[in-house]
Design a protein around this motif. Structure first.
Motif, PDB file in Angstrom:
ATOM      1  N   PHE A   1       0.834  -1.201   0.000  1.00 21.50           N
ATOM      2  CA  PHE A   1       0.000   0.000   0.000  1.00 21.50           C
ATOM      3  C   PHE A   1       0.870   1.253   0.000  1.00 21.50           C
ATOM      4  N   ILE A   2       0.221   2.405  -0.213  1.00 24.02           N
ATOM      5  CA  ILE A   2       0.848   3.731  -0.287  1.00 24.02           C
ATOM      6  C   ILE A   2       2.022   3.717  -1.277  1.00 24.02           C
ATOM      7  N   PRO A   3       1.733   3.526  -2.576  1.00 21.27           N
ATOM      8  CA  PRO A   3       2.810   3.533  -3.566  1.00 21.27           C
ATOM      9  C   PRO A   3       3.237   4.945  -3.946  1.00 21.27           C
ATOM     10  N   GLY A   4       4.480   5.078  -4.382  1.00 20.09           N
ATOM     11  CA  GLY A   4       4.985   6.323  -4.950  1.00 20.09           C
ATOM     12  C   GLY A   4       5.795   6.007  -6.187  1.00 20.09           C
ATOM     13  N   ILE A   5       5.247   6.282  -7.371  1.00 23.50           N
ATOM     14  CA  ILE A   5       5.885   5.911  -8.630  1.00 23.50           C
ATOM     15  C   ILE A   5       6.696   7.061  -9.192  1.00 23.50           C
ATOM     16  N   GLY A   6       7.798   6.731  -9.861  1.00 25.53           N
ATOM     17  CA  GLY A   6       8.587   7.693 -10.618  1.00 25.53           C
ATOM     18  C   GLY A   6       9.076   7.043 -11.898  1.00 25.53           C
ATOM     19  N   ILE A   7       9.226   7.834 -12.962  1.00 24.01           N
ATOM     20  CA  ILE A   7       9.717   7.347 -14.245  1.00 24.01           C
ATOM     21  C   ILE A   7      10.835   8.272 -14.719  1.00 24.01           C
ATOM     22  N   ASP A   8      11.930   7.696 -15.159  1.00 23.83           N
ATOM     23  CA  ASP A   8      13.041   8.481 -15.688  1.00 23.83           C
ATOM     24  C   ASP A   8      12.564   9.224 -16.932  1.00 23.83           C
ATOM     25  N   PRO A   9      12.562  10.572 -16.929  1.00 24.47           N
ATOM     26  CA  PRO A   9      12.015  11.322 -18.075  1.00 24.47           C
ATOM     27  C   PRO A   9      12.834  11.179 -19.342  1.00 24.47           C
TER      28      PRO A   9
END
Length: 476
Positions: free
Chosen positions: A312-320
């Motif tokens: 639970f409580i995910p935090g996603i990031g993607i290399d731009p």
């Protein structure tokens, strides 16, 4: 603590009624080698925090400078508001301005307050009001269009909802636009059908389209194709099926969203559709290239579907700098090894997983906290024991960095009152490089339509009676 964890801030306050020392609910954004994080400091049990804290690194996470936002709260000492909550960070490349949006809590407070920095996130100005006539607000988020090719380059967009006691209009969604680096903000604008929802996270695609994933009792999204002049009727991404996370922790199926270098939007949330009898939650996602048509709900294979782990409580990031099938995707999250636990027995950890090929396969997950956090180490809130509604992941030169709250054992103060020890951390030496073992959920299928009821959160500012809401709207 885990061997690779770095503490980037701590609660400096002792003033009542904050629960000290606590920091919760972080968000972070990067631009070049600079990362700016914002978070609640000195959480107050009924609502909000003593102030909003910030932490900035200008060297890719090697060193950090931190402080508290000025001019915001009485607890910090130089502001007018009783408390503040829900910080989110944005960067406006056209105007070279960093911004932290937060929810000011007091009678007569505006919908959102925006603190600006013009020196790279190292000092912050007193906040600017967004919709100062608002009766109430909750769950704000901010994004800026920093794509030079966009026709709306330099626009910044604010989202929030309006809680009230009318079952039809409770949590009505509003948007506001700034074209001058956050100095002024346009009128509060609803969606085309006056949609209600919570937890929207606006993102901007390279063509200037703004996509806002949001929870509206389903996972949904709405868009603007004209620089925020109008906002469409939301489309459904998917129904939501989730198991209530145990132990009284504050959590739920709010979206975490990110955009890759070509404009594909990812929306992630917790969901139990791949687990027998909705026994525990996976993290799942759907993607879209236009915010209107969304792909199938896909499970992130952190654990086997037969496991007892609750995520639970995910935090996603993607290399731009990456996109499509070559997108580098990273995700921080919290988890219990055993979903069927109680406030006395739940063991809380922070995890990390990544993909180097746009989610086709995933690397072996890592546990970032060396030992479990018992829930009695966490401060209380009006919606449960708290690490935050959000955490975040951001990339600097291809390297993922997260921000998340980690608690240590409490000290017992005078009269048996606990003194907390919860602060914001990041982890070093993370990577998205493909591991030898690759994980896939390609053959996983949804098993049922079961779900627990989505309980609407008690808003940070409380619930406004319908009579006050009507008076406000008629005055426009």
């Amino acid at each position: 603590m885990g061997p690779n964890l770095i503490q980037i801030s701590s609660d400096p306050f002792t003033v009542a009624p904050g629960q000290h020392a606590t920091e919760v609910g972080p968000h972070m954004l990067s631009n070049g080698a600079t990362m700016v994080a914002a978070f609640q400091v000195g959480r107050i049990a009924p609502d909000g925090a003593t102030d909003i804290g910030w932490a900035t690194s200008t060297d890719g996470g090697a060193t950090w400078t931190h402080g508290s936002l000025p001019g915001l709260t009485t607890g910090e000492g130089s502001g007018p508001y009783d408390a503040a909550s829900d910080p989110a960070v944005a960067y406006d490349a056209k105007h070279n301005v960093w911004m932290i949006a937060s929810l000011p809590i007091a009678v007569g407070a505006p919908a959102v307050a925006v603190s600006r920095s013009t020196d790279g996130g190292l000092t912050w100005q007193n906040p600017i009001s967004v919709d100062p006539t608002a009766v109430s607000s909750d769950k704000n988020w901010i994004v800026c269009d920093s794509w030079p090719s966009s026709p709306h380059y330099g626009n910044c967009y604010m989202e929030w909802d309006y809680p009230n006691q009318n079952p039809v209009t409770n949590d009505e969604i509003f948007m506001s636009t700034s074209t001058d680096g956050g100095l002024t903000w346009g009128q509060a604008t609803p969606t085309a059908n006056l949609t209600t929802g919570i937890g929207g996270q606006p993102l901007v695609q390279p063509n200037g389209t703004v996509v806002v994933p949001i929870e509206t009792n389903v996972m949904a999204a709405f868009v603007s194709n004209n620089g925020g002049v109008t906002w469409t009727v939301p489309v459904s991404i998917s129904n939501i099926q989730f198991r209530l996370d145990a132990g009284g922790i504050r959590s739920g199926p709010l979206p975490s969203a990110a955009v890759d270098g070509s404009g594909t939007v990812w929306t992630v949330w917790e969901d139990c559709r791949f687990r027998t009898k909705c026994s525990t939650n996976d993290l799942v996602y759907s993607t879209s290239t236009d915010g209107v048509t969304w792909g199938p709900v896909t499970r992130i294979p952190i654990d086997d579907t037969s496991s007892t782990v609750d995520h639970f409580i995910p935090g996603i990031g993607i290399d731009p700098a990456t996109s499509g099938t070559g997108a580098h995707v990273a995700l921080h999250y919290y988890y219990y090894p055993q979903s069927s636990c109680s406030a006395a027995t739940c063991q809380l950890f922070v995890g990390y997983i990544s993909s180097a090929n746009g989610g086709s396969t995933w690397n072996t997950p890592a546990t970032l906290t060396a030992a479990a956090m018992p829930l009695n180490w966490l401060p209380n809130s009006q919606n449960g024991l708290m690490v935050g509604d959000y955490i975040a992941t951001a990339f600097v030169n291809g390297v993922p960095h997260g921000v998340f709250a980690v608690a240590q054992k409490n000290n017992v103060g005078f009269g048996g009152t606990p003194t907390f020890k919860e602060a914001i951390y990041t982890a070093k030496d993370l990577s998205v490089t493909a591991s030898a073992r690759q994980l896939s959920s390609a053959h996983d299928k949804p098993l049922h339509k079961m779900t627990d009821k989505i309980e609407r959160e008690v808003p940070e500012k409380g619930i406004v009676p319908p009579s006050r809401r009507r008076a406000r709207r008629s005055a426009k």
